[in-house]
Design a protein around this motif. Structure first.
Motif, PDB file in Angstrom:
ATOM      1  N   ARG A 122       0.845  -1.195   0.000  1.00 11.21           N
ATOM      2  CA  ARG A 122       0.000   0.000   0.000  1.00 11.21           C
ATOM      3  C   ARG A 122       0.886   1.253   0.000  1.00 11.21           C
ATOM      4  NH1 ARG A 122      -5.333   1.681   1.829  1.00 11.21           N
ATOM      5  NH2 ARG A 122      -5.150   3.195   3.504  1.00 11.21           N
TER       6      ARG A 122
ATOM      7  N   HIS B 257       1.146   5.356  -4.099  1.00 14.14           N
ATOM      8  CA  HIS B 257       0.333   4.650  -5.103  1.00 14.14           C
ATOM      9  C   HIS B 257       0.774   5.089  -6.500  1.00 14.14           C
ATOM     10  CE1 HIS B 257      -3.174   2.544  -6.709  1.00 14.14           C
ATOM     11  NE2 HIS B 257      -3.269   3.558  -7.566  1.00 14.14           N
ATOM     12  N   GLN B 258       0.979   6.398  -6.630  1.00 10.43           N
ATOM     13  CA  GLN B 258       1.385   6.936  -7.933  1.00 10.43           C
ATOM     14  C   GLN B 258       2.786   6.443  -8.314  1.00 10.43           C
ATOM     15  OE1 GLN B 258      -1.051   8.623  -9.569  1.00 10.43           O
ATOM     16  NE2 GLN B 258       0.347   8.134 -11.252  1.00 10.43           N
TER      17      GLN B 258
ATOM     18  N   ARG C   6       4.370   3.779  -7.272  1.00 12.12           N
ATOM     19  CA  ARG C   6       4.361   2.334  -7.561  1.00 12.12           C
ATOM     20  C   ARG C   6       3.709   2.061  -8.904  1.00 12.12           C
ATOM     21  NH1 ARG C   6       5.414  -0.978  -2.483  1.00 12.12           N
ATOM     22  NH2 ARG C   6       5.304  -2.702  -3.969  1.00 12.12           N
ATOM     23  N   GLN C   7       2.678   2.822  -9.188  1.00 11.83           N
ATOM     24  CA  GLN C   7       1.991   2.631 -10.485  1.00 11.83           C
ATOM     25  C   GLN C   7       2.954   2.978 -11.631  1.00 11.83           C
ATOM     26  OE1 GLN C   7      -1.920   4.336 -10.569  1.00 11.83           O
ATOM     27  NE2 GLN C   7      -2.118   4.090 -12.783  1.00 11.83           N
ATOM     28  N   ASP C   8       3.653   4.087 -11.455  1.00  7.36           N
ATOM     29  CA  ASP C   8       4.604   4.496 -12.500  1.00  7.36           C
ATOM     30  C   ASP C   8       5.706   3.448 -12.689  1.00  7.36           C
ATOM     31  OD1 ASP C   8       3.120   6.762 -12.745  1.00  7.36           O
ATOM     32  OD2 ASP C   8       4.526   8.076 -11.671  1.00  7.36           O
TER      33      ASP C   8
ATOM     34  N   ASN D 221       5.391   0.335 -11.916  1.00 10.43           N
ATOM     35  CA  ASN D 221       4.731  -0.956 -12.171  1.00 10.43           C
ATOM     36  C   ASN D 221       5.294  -2.053 -11.254  1.00 10.43           C
ATOM     37  OD1 ASN D 221       2.972  -2.766 -13.298  1.00 10.43           O
ATOM     38  ND2 ASN D 221       4.181  -3.122 -15.154  1.00 10.43           N
TER      39      ASN D 221
ATOM     40  N   THR E   4       0.435  -2.336  -6.756  1.00 18.30           N
ATOM     41  CA  THR E   4      -0.184  -1.265  -5.972  1.00 18.30           C
ATOM     42  C   THR E   4      -1.418  -1.790  -5.251  1.00 18.30           C
ATOM     43  OG1 THR E   4      -1.639  -0.671  -7.801  1.00 18.30           O
ATOM     44  CG2 THR E   4       0.457   0.496  -7.694  1.00 18.30           C
TER      45      THR E   4
ATOM     46  N   MET F  98      -5.343  -2.768  -6.486  1.00 21.49           N
ATOM     47  CA  MET F  98      -4.657  -3.453  -7.583  1.00 21.49           C
ATOM     48  C   MET F  98      -5.065  -2.888  -8.947  1.00 21.49           C
ATOM     49  SD  MET F  98      -2.598  -6.059  -7.190  1.00 21.49           S
ATOM     50  CE  MET F  98      -1.760  -6.449  -5.663  1.00 21.49           C
ATOM     51  N   ILE F  99      -4.133  -2.907  -9.838  1.00 24.80           N
ATOM     52  CA  ILE F  99      -4.436  -2.556 -11.224  1.00 24.80           C
ATOM     53  C   ILE F  99      -4.511  -3.881 -11.980  1.00 24.80           C
ATOM     54  CG2 ILE F  99      -3.506  -1.438 -13.294  1.00 24.80           C
ATOM     55  CD1 ILE F  99      -2.132   0.488 -11.110  1.00 24.80           C
TER      56      ILE F  99
ATOM     57  N   GLY G 256      -1.610  -4.841 -13.979  1.00 29.01           N
ATOM     58  CA  GLY G 256      -0.319  -4.396 -13.435  1.00 29.01           C
ATOM     59  C   GLY G 256       0.508  -5.576 -12.979  1.00 29.01           C
TER      60      GLY G 256
ATOM     61  N   THR H  66       2.345  -7.955 -10.567  1.00 32.32           N
ATOM     62  CA  THR H  66       2.255  -8.386  -9.160  1.00 32.32           C
ATOM     63  C   THR H  66       3.099  -9.634  -9.011  1.00 32.32           C
ATOM     64  OG1 THR H  66       0.341  -9.786  -9.564  1.00 32.32           O
ATOM     65  CG2 THR H  66      -0.120  -7.542  -8.813  1.00 32.32           C
TER      66      THR H  66
END
Lengths: 106, 214, 355
Positions: free
Chosen positions: A15, A57-58, A60-62, A64, A67, A70-71, A74, A76
Motif C-alpha cells: 500500500r 500509489h502513484q 508504484r503505479q509508474d 509498475n 499497488t 490493484m491494477i 499491473g 504483481t
C-alpha cells in the motif's frame, strides 16, 4: 493481533513502501533508518513519503511494482519482485530462481 | 560458632552445590549442639530458596539446581535423623502432579517437582500426556492434599478445566487444593476454572502452597 | 474516579491504577530488567514517554508519522486459516487466499508461512510438500515471503524422538547422561534444520525464520546457531531471522558453549551478539511477561531489554510481540489497548527496527 501491530507501527506493505524497506532489511541487514533512506533515494522521494498512500500509489503505479488498490493488468507477484530487485539493485533468491527457469540454455 | 554462622555455612554449601560440605556442616552443627530443625529451616532451606531465585534469573542452571537439591536432601536426612521422634519433620503434604492429556511438555513441570520435593513435599509425578481420570484415581488412592496440572498450550489448557470438573464429580474437590501451571496459565485462568491458585515460577508455587496448606 | 488509568494485568485482566501507581510500576519494571540483565535502566525521558503512552486516554495508540517500522511474523497468514491452536480464526480459505489477504487486505510488510505443526522435525519427512507450497505461494506474493519453524529440540527426545529424555534422566541424578542426550539430539536437530532450510532455498525461499529458538534450552539454541552459520555459508542469499523463546537461555544442559561463550543464561543483548556472529539477518528478542504484574511493569521491562539490544545491534531487531511476550498480556486475544501500546513503546522508546 498482527493487524493491530501493522496498524499501530507497520509501514503498510505494498500500500506504501513497506515491502521495499523490508527487502533492504532482509537482504542487506539494514537498520530501519538506513533502509528507509536507501529506498527513498532509489524512488526519488523523501523518507516521510514512503508511508504516504497517496504519493506511493502513484510512484508504484509508474514503476509498475504492484499497488493497492490493484491494477488489473499491473505487475504483481514474481513479476513485480523481478522489477523490485532491479529497482533496488539487490539479488533475490526467488527472482534468480525464476529467471534461471526461464533460461532455455539451461 | 554462633548458630547464625552455621546457618550461613549451610546455605552457602547449597549455593556452592557442594554435597560433601553440606553433609559435613550438618554433622558438625549437631556436634556443636545446634537445633537440627533450625538448621533445616534457617540454614539449608534458605540456601535452596536462594538457589531457586537464581534459577529464575538464569544465573543457575538446571543441573546445578539438581545437584543442590541432592546436597540439600542428604543434609536434611542427617539432621532429621537427629530429631526426636515427636519432632521429626512430617512431609508437608502429598501432591499429585502431571502434564495434562495431549500435552507432551514436561520440562517446567519437572523443575517444579524437584523444587517441591526438596522443600519437603511428598510429590507423585504422573508424567506427561496424562488422562484426567489418572489424576483423579491417583489423588484418591494417595489421599492427596494437592493436585497440580501443567499445560503449555491454549488447546491442552482446557484439560485443567476438565480436571476441576472431574475432581468435583469424584467428590474430591473439597478435599484437595488445585494448582495450575504452564506457559499459558495465569491467575485469571485459575480463577476462571475454579482452581485454587496459579504457580508462576517454582518459588511462587512454593510460597503459595505454604499459604494454602497452612 | 478521575486520575485513574485503565490498563491490564499481565494476564489480560482490566485494572485501573492511579498515575502514581503506573509510574511506580514503570520504574520498578525497568529496575528489574536492569538488575537481571545487568544493563542500564530507562532514563527519565524514557520513563516519562512510557508513562504518557499509558496515560493516553484513547483506546488505541500508534507511532508518530515517520516512525513506522517493518513487520515480520511467525506465520501470521496461517492464523487466518488455523484455529485456536494457532490463535487462528478458522476461515475456510486456502493458504494462497490467506497469504494474499495478509498482503493486500492487512497490508503487511512481509508474510510468513510454515507447516501446521510449526516445528522442524515433522517438516523433514514432508519437505517436498513444503517446497511446493512455498514455491507456489511465492509466485503470487509481492511482499517478502518467509518460511518459518521452531527448532523445538523437545521433539527429539523419547517417546517422540530417538534420544533419551533429559526430563527423566535429570530427576534420577543422571546429569552426565542427560547432557550427552542433549548434545546428541542437538547435532541431529542441527542437521535437520540445515536440511529443511536448504530444501526451501532450492524452492526459491527468500527468508527463513528460526522461530522460538532455545525453547528447549541451551542445546536447542546451539543447534540453531550452528545451523545458521552453515546456511549462511551455503545459501547466503536466503535471509535468516532468529527469533527467541524467552528472555534468557534456559540452562537445561548448563555447560554448552559456542565460540567459547556459555549459552545458558544469556540475555537478549548477548543473544543478539551470538546471532550476529553466525550471520543472522534479523534478530527477534522475546521478553517474558509476568502474569501477576501490570502491563506498565511488564512493558517497561521489555522496552529496557529491547533498547539495550538495539543499541548494541548491527542488524535489524524485531522484538516478538505475540501473546505473553514483550509486554503483551498472556491471553489468547491480546487486548488491543495493550498491543498498540507495546508496539508504540518498543518502536519509539526501544528504537526497534521492526516488530
Amino acid at each position: 493481533m498482527s493487524v493491530a501491530h501493522i496498524m499501530a507501527a507497520g509501514m503498510g506493505g505494498i500500500r506504501t513502501a513497506g515491502d521495499l524497506v523490508a527487502w533492504m532489511q532482509l537482504t542487506q541487514r539494514m537498520k530501519i533508518t538506513e533502509a528507509k533512506e536507501y529506498v527513498a533515494q532509489k524512488l526519488g522521494v523523501n523518507v516521510i513519503d514512503l508511508v504516504d498512500e497517496e504519493l506511493m500509489h502513484q510512484v508504484r503505479q509508474d514503476l509498475n511494482i504492484a499497488t493497492l488498490p490493484m491494477i488489473a493488468d499491473g505487475a504483481t507477484g514474481m513479476v513485480a519482485k523481478c522489477r523490485i530487485a532491479e529497482l533496488l539493485g539487490i539479488e533475490l533468491n526467488s527472482v534468480n530462481k525464476f529467471k534461471s527457469q526461464l533460461d532455455f540454455s539451461k | 560458632m554462633e548458630k547464625t554462622e552455621w546457618f550461613k555455612k549451610a546455605a552457602q554449601s547449597i549455593l556452592d552445590t557442594d554435597d560433601d560440605a553440606a553433609k559435613e556442616i550438618a554433622q558438625k552443627s549437631l556436634e556443636d549442639g545446634i537445633d537440627p530443625l533450625e538448621m533445616i529451616n534457617q540454614g539449608f532451606t534458605e540456601g535452596i530458596r536462594k538457589m531457586g531465585d537464581l534459577f529464575d534469573r538464569g544465573e543457575v542452571f538446571l543441573p546445578g539446581l539438581l545437584i543442590a537439591s541432592e546436597a540439600m536432601t542428604t543434609a536434611v536426612a542427617i539432621l532429621e535423623d537427629a530429631l526426636p521422634d515427636d519432632k521429626k519433620k512430617e512431609k508437608l503434604g502429598v501432591i499429585v502432579i502431571g502434564t495434562v492429556e495431549g500435552d507432551i511438555h514436561d520440562i517446567g513441570k519437572g523443575i517444579i517437582v524437584t523444587m517441591l520435593r526438596v522443600h519437603g513435599y511428598d510429590v507423585h509425578d504422573l508424567g506427561r500426556d496424562i488422562p484426567i481420570e489418572k489424576f483423579v484415581t491417583k489423588a484418591k488412592e494417595l489421599n492427596a492434599d494437592v493436585v497440580g496440572s501443567s499445560a503449555m498450550m491454549t488447546t491442552t489448557q482446557l484439560g485443567q478445566k476438565k480436571l476441576e470438573d472431574a475432581l468435583k464429580e469424584a467428590g474430591l474437590r473439597d478435599k484437595v487444593k488445585t494448582m495450575v501451571g504452564g506457559a499459558v496459565a495465569t491467575d485469571h485462568w485459575a480463577k476462571r476454572i475454579g482452581a485454587d491458585f496459579f504457580g508462576e515460577t517454582p518459588q511462587d508455587t512454593i510460597d503459595k502452597l505454604e499459604k494454602f496448606l497452612n | 474516579m478521575k486520575n485513574k488509568i485503565m490498563t491490564r494485568m499481565g494476564d489480560g485482566a482490566r485494572v485501573e491504577l492511579s498515575a502514581e501507581q503506573v509510574k511506580e510500576d514503570i520504574l520498578t519494571g525497568t529496575q528489574d530488567a536492569a538488575d537481571r540483565g545487568k544493563i542500564p535502566e530507562l532514563n527519565s525521558d524514557d520513563l516519562e514517554q512510557l508513562f504518557d503512552i499509558f496515560a493516553d486516554t484513547n483506546r488505541i495508540v500508534a507511532v508518530k508519522p515517520g516512525e513506522e517500522v517493518i513487520t515480520t511474523d511467525d506465520g501470521a497468514a496461517m492464523t487466518l486459516v488455523g484455529d485456536q491452536a494457532d490463535g487462528g480464526v478458522a476461515l475456510p480459505l486456502s493458504m494462497m487466499q490467506s497469504v494474499l489477504t495478509f498482503e493486500r487486505v492487512c497490508c503487511a510488510d512481509t508474510a510468513g508461512i510454515g507447516h501446521t505443526d510449526y516445528s522442524c522435525k515433522p517438516v523433514k519427512p514432508i519437505v517436498n510438500y513444503e517446497k511446493q507450497k512455498y514455491y507456489t505461494l511465492n509466485q503470487v506474493t509481492t511482499i517478502p515471503l518467509m518460511y518459518g519453524m521452531q527448532p523445538n529440540l523437545g521433539q527429539y527426545f523419547q517417546p517422540d524422538g530417538p534420544f533419551p529424555n533429559p526430563s527423566e534422566l535429570l530427576p534420577s541424578g543422571k546429569i552426565k547422561e542427560a547432557r550427552e542426550a542433549q548434545e546428541e539430539a542437538a547435532e541431529q536437530l542441527r542437521n535437520d534444520l540445515v536440511f529443511v532450510a536448504k530444501s526451501l532455498y532450492e524452492a526459491g525461499c527468500d527468508g527463513f525464520n528460526f522461530d522460538t529458538a532455545a525453547s528447549t534450552g541451551d542445546a536447542d539454541f546451539l543447534a540453531a546457531l550452528e545451523a545458521i552459520r552453515e546456511l549462511k555459508k551455503t545459501t547466503p542469499d536466503m535471509a535468516i531471522e532468529l527469533g527467541m523463546s524467552s528472555e534468557f537461555v534456559l540452562g537445561l544442559h548448563g555447560d554448552i558453549t559456542f565460540d567459547g561463550v556459555r549459552l545458558a543464561g544469556l540475555y537478549p543483548h548477548d543473544q543478539l551478539k551470538m546471532a550476529e556472529s553466525v550471520g543472522a539477518d534479523i534478530f527477534g528478542p522475546a521478553i517474558n511477561v509476568k502474569a501477576t504484574k501490570s502491563t506498565p511493569w511488564n512493558l517497561a521491562r521489555a522496552v529496557t531489554f529491547v533498547k539495550e539490544t538495539v543499541k548494541v545491534a548491527d542488524i535489524p531487531v524485531h522484538p516478538n510481540v505475540g501473546m505473553g511476550v514483550c509486554g503483551l498480556p498472556m491471553y489468547e486475544s491480546p487486548p488491543i489497548d495493550c498491543t498498540t501500546r507495546a508496539a508504540k513503546a518498543l518502536v519509539e522508546i526501544g528504537k526497534a527496527d521492526g516488530l
